[in-house]
Design a protein around this motif. Structure first.
Motif, PDB file in Angstrom:
ATOM      1  N   LEU A 109      35.482  79.440   7.443  1.00 50.93           N
ATOM      2  CA  LEU A 109      34.424  78.669   8.116  1.00 50.93           C
ATOM      3  C   LEU A 109      34.050  77.441   7.298  1.00 50.93           C
ATOM      4  O   LEU A 109      33.861  76.350   7.844  1.00 50.93           O
TER       5      LEU A 109
ATOM      6  N   SER B 221      37.176  75.588   9.827  1.00 51.77           N
ATOM      7  CA  SER B 221      37.878  76.357  10.861  1.00 51.77           C
ATOM      8  C   SER B 221      36.893  77.152  11.695  1.00 51.77           C
ATOM      9  O   SER B 221      35.816  77.517  11.232  1.00 51.77           O
ATOM     10  N   GLU B 222      37.326  77.447  12.889  1.00 53.12           N
ATOM     11  CA  GLU B 222      36.535  78.283  13.774  1.00 53.12           C
ATOM     12  C   GLU B 222      37.068  79.703  13.620  1.00 53.12           C
ATOM     13  O   GLU B 222      38.283  79.898  13.637  1.00 53.12           O
TER      14      GLU B 222
ATOM     15  N   ARG C  50      33.612  88.801  22.524  1.00 52.25           N
ATOM     16  CA  ARG C  50      34.273  87.912  21.571  1.00 52.25           C
ATOM     17  C   ARG C  50      33.348  86.745  21.263  1.00 52.25           C
ATOM     18  O   ARG C  50      32.774  86.134  22.173  1.00 52.25           O
TER      19      ARG C  50
ATOM     20  N   LEU D  12      32.930  83.089  18.894  1.00 55.26           N
ATOM     21  CA  LEU D  12      33.579  82.074  18.063  1.00 55.26           C
ATOM     22  C   LEU D  12      32.512  81.463  17.161  1.00 55.26           C
ATOM     23  O   LEU D  12      31.516  80.932  17.647  1.00 55.26           O
TER      24      LEU D  12
ATOM     25  N   SER E 289      31.528  78.844  14.059  1.00 54.35           N
ATOM     26  CA  SER E 289      31.950  77.683  13.262  1.00 54.35           C
ATOM     27  C   SER E 289      30.783  77.238  12.375  1.00 54.35           C
ATOM     28  O   SER E 289      29.638  77.630  12.591  1.00 54.35           O
ATOM     29  N   TYR E 290      31.137  76.436  11.374  1.00 49.34           N
ATOM     30  CA  TYR E 290      30.156  76.054  10.354  1.00 49.34           C
ATOM     31  C   TYR E 290      30.180  74.537  10.194  1.00 49.34           C
ATOM     32  O   TYR E 290      31.235  73.965   9.885  1.00 49.34           O
TER      33      TYR E 290
ATOM     34  N   SER F 256      27.221  77.791  14.044  1.00 45.93           N
ATOM     35  CA  SER F 256      27.129  77.729  15.495  1.00 45.93           C
ATOM     36  C   SER F 256      27.960  78.889  16.045  1.00 45.93           C
ATOM     37  O   SER F 256      29.059  79.164  15.546  1.00 45.93           O
TER      38      SER F 256
ATOM     39  N   THR G  14      29.397  80.883  19.641  1.00 44.39           N
ATOM     40  CA  THR G  14      29.586  80.857  21.095  1.00 44.39           C
ATOM     41  C   THR G  14      30.090  82.220  21.533  1.00 44.39           C
ATOM     42  O   THR G  14      31.055  82.734  20.965  1.00 44.39           O
TER      43      THR G  14
ATOM     44  N   LEU H 173      32.034  84.253  24.250  1.00 37.24           N
ATOM     45  CA  LEU H 173      33.004  83.921  25.295  1.00 37.24           C
ATOM     46  C   LEU H 173      32.784  84.789  26.526  1.00 37.24           C
ATOM     47  O   LEU H 173      33.428  85.813  26.716  1.00 37.24           O
TER      48      LEU H 173
ATOM     49  N   SER I 178      43.161  83.433  13.538  1.00 36.99           N
ATOM     50  CA  SER I 178      43.495  82.556  14.665  1.00 36.99           C
ATOM     51  C   SER I 178      44.974  82.193  14.707  1.00 36.99           C
ATOM     52  O   SER I 178      45.493  81.777  15.723  1.00 36.99           O
TER      53      SER I 178
END
Lengths: 204, 418
Positions: free
Chosen positions: A55, A59-60, A84, A86, A88-89, A97, A99, A101, A148
């Motif tokens: 992160l 990268s996510e 699931r 996702l 990210s930083y 952040s 999300t 899915l 990923s």
């Protein structure tokens, strides 16, 4: 023989310290909010180690969550709910952040690490309408960080060269860490009834 | 009947085989969920190896990232491309804050070179409904800058003979300078012949075994132009009642050109390969047959997004009397696909002209071949073929039809790297 009188405040102190110890030891904490069963795991931190390293490299990182509920007996599976996320930083704001899915997507941003973890768990809350208040429940929370780059294809991109399939490339694929060595967390609790949870909520 | 059955299987399998492999995130994952997509890439650097030689298209793609929004998928693909081009064991991407707020610097770090001491390659694998199975594999041992390889082959597709046997080689890619390479190839084959060839050939044309030794040197004249030269010593034992061995020793020279430009993204990537080779069997090298074989080959490839267009051209001429393994063949898995090479010329020919167009969209392949083989001008007859199939990551599965009046006789083939 003279019986020593036990003072009430000792009883209260013992009860409170026992509660505190139980709270500290319990990794998956259940609570109810109207007809929803909510989860928290104050001792589980998944934004650490390798996932956090990725992160911080912009990268996510996908995380898979799974809630499993049993009712009545430990062998009676009530439901399994995967989800699931996702994560990210933001390199400049230094905030997370997340999300989820689902359709439509739900996103929370500008979060600290603890807030991001809590948001994910909050999103796993379950509707328990129809479950008897006296029925014993067991719950398990599983979290797994995904890589990923795992394509899952034995002959994915870049493994076939102009000169054919290379054994070295295949060895590289199959020598990747197995799923069991991916960062993962699992916590359980139970048995507990909805009545107990509601009573403890009123007390709390 | 068998061909019809194979064609039926092919029709059933084609939609499955051509289903697009997941190249990126799925539909529900598409879009910008990474919060860093708001950041702008300030610069991109490739670090970790002193003398990094990247191709022009890749360098151009790396440069074009600067100034754009951070795109993890694109950068992961670029890291994969760097890894492939440099044969690096690992390429790590490090993203750090840039000098300007909301900007980042992307560094690709190439891991220390780990020499592949031992490797096995399945260089070619093919099933052709007229010619059967063909396969070629090699084991390679690398010791410092020397590569020793040993392999086995059984090929019934490329020539009018099925040759099966062993291959061994030694290669040194830098001899004092990066511009000079040395190769020594040795091969020993047993031959099997098709009945059509045996009927047409003279008794002393057919051989049972063939052994070849070919030392060659390659000089990089001016990138991307290289020239290879050397000799090819071949000895073959004729299938005559009295065992007799002949030699075909030739001077070999090849001029090659390979250039790529553009990128596979919006503008498209162009790839041009061309070569011209001469093989001259001469009494000076104590060769029994005396001949001169000229071959010119060119291929242009254009890729953009999911589209891939390839146009190929081949022309060749042999003067003198060359052994059968030097003669030109059309009607296999690479040329005049759909035609049977034994119907076109069971002995191979001294002249060839061939052109092909391949178009691939999302793995679906359509192609058109045209060409002719002949010994005398009056024998020259242009043939055409059409085909459909799928091609992905080196694998190809196709059915090809010769364009002719009368019986429709499709050819089915499947395999990789041919």
């Amino acid at each position: 023989m003279r019986l020593r009188t036990i003072k009430p405040w000792w009883v209260i102190a013992a009860f409170l310290s026992g509660m505190a110890f139980a709270m500290w030891a319990e990794e998956l904490v259940l609570s109810t909010q109207e007809s929803r069963l909510e989860f928290s795991a104050p001792r589980v931190h998944f934004l650490v180690g390798k996932p956090l390293e990725r992160l911080r490299n912009a990268s996510e990182v996908p995380f898979v969550f799974k809630i499993t509920l049993w009712s009545g007996t430990r062998s009676h599976l009530l439901r399994e709910v995967p989800a699931r996320f996702l994560v990210s930083y933001d390199l400049w704001e230094e905030k997370f952040s997340v999300t989820k899915l689902v359709t439509p997507r739900r996103t929370a941003s500008h979060l600290t690490d603890n807030a991001a973890e809590a948001w994910c768990l909050q999103e796993m809350a379950q509707d328990v309408t129809g479950i008897s208040p006296n029925e014993p429940l067991w719950a398990r929370l599983e979290i797994r960080a995904e890589d990923s780059k795992e394509s899952g294809l034995p002959f994915g991109r870049g493994n076939i060269t102009d000169s054919g399939i290379s054994l070295t490339s295949l060895i590289e694929i199959f020598s990747r860490p197995a799923a069991s060595t991916q960062p993962h967390w699992s916590v359980e609790t139970g048995p507990v009834t909805l009545d107990e949870l509601r009573r403890s909520r009123r007390r709390g | 009947m068998r061909t019809l059955l194979l064609t039926g299987i092919f029709v059933a399998v084609l939609p499955i085989g051509c289903a697009p492999f997941p190249d990126g995130p799925s539909e529900d994952e598409a879009g910008s969920t990474n919060v860093n997509t708001r950041l702008i890439v300030e610069s991109v650097q490739v670090l970790g190896r002193g003398n990094v030689k990247l191709s022009d298209p890749l360098r151009s793609d790396l440069r074009s990232v600067a100034g754009q929004n951070f795109d993890q998928t694109l950068l992961d693909r670029l890291a994969d491309r760097i890894k492939r081009e440099l044969h690096a064991p690992e390429v790590r991407m490090h993203v750090v804050k840039g000098d300007v707020p909301d900007h980042v610097i992307v560094n690709f770090e190439i891991g220390a070179e780990r020499e592949k001491r031992f490797d096995l390659d399945l260089a070619r694998f093919l099933y052709h409904s007229k010619q059967g199975w063909s396969g070629q594999g090699h084991a390679t041992v690398n010791i410092h800058e020397n590569a020793f390889s040993f392999g086995m082959v059984s090929d019934g597709d490329r020539l009018n003979e099925r040759y099966a046997g062993i291959e061994a080689g030694f290669e040194r890619k830098h001899v004092g300078t990066d511009r000079l390479q040395l190769r020594f190839d040795f091969s020993s084959y047993h031959e099997q012949w098709n009945q059509a060839t045996l009927i047409e050939a003279a008794p002393d044309d057919i051989y049972r075994t063939r052994t070849q030794f070919a030392p060659t040197a390659t000089i990089v004249i001016l990138e991307p132009l290289t020239v290879s030269f050397g000799v090819d010593f071949a000895r073959y034992r004729l299938s005559l009642p009295v065992a007799k061995t002949e030699s075909s020793n030739a001077v070999v020279s090849t001029l090659r050109y390979h250039q790529r430009w553009g990128s596979a993204g919006d503008r498209g990537e162009h790839d041009v390969r061309a070569s011209y080779s001469v093989r001259a069997g001469t009494h000076f090298l104590e060769s029994d047959p005396v001949f001169a074989r000229h071959e010119a080959e060119a291929r242009y490839r254009f890729r953009r997004g999911h589209q891939d267009l390839s146009i190929g051209f081949l022309a060749g001429k042999i003067s003198g009397l060359a052994p059968l393994f030097e003669r030109f063949v059309l009607g296999n898995a690479e040329t005049l696909r759909g035609w049977n090479k034994f119907d076109l010329d069971p002995l191979g020919a001294s002249h060839v002209a061939h052109g092909s167009i391949d178009y691939v969209y999302r793995g679906f392949l359509a192609f058109y071949d045209t060409g002719a083989v002949w010994d005398r001008p009056e024998e020259r007859e242009q043939k055409q073929s059409l085909g459909l199939g799928c091609r992905k990551s080196g694998f190809q599965l196709a059915v090809a039809f010769p364009v002719r009046t009368g019986v429709v006789s499709p050819v089915f083939y499947a395999g990789m790297n041919f």
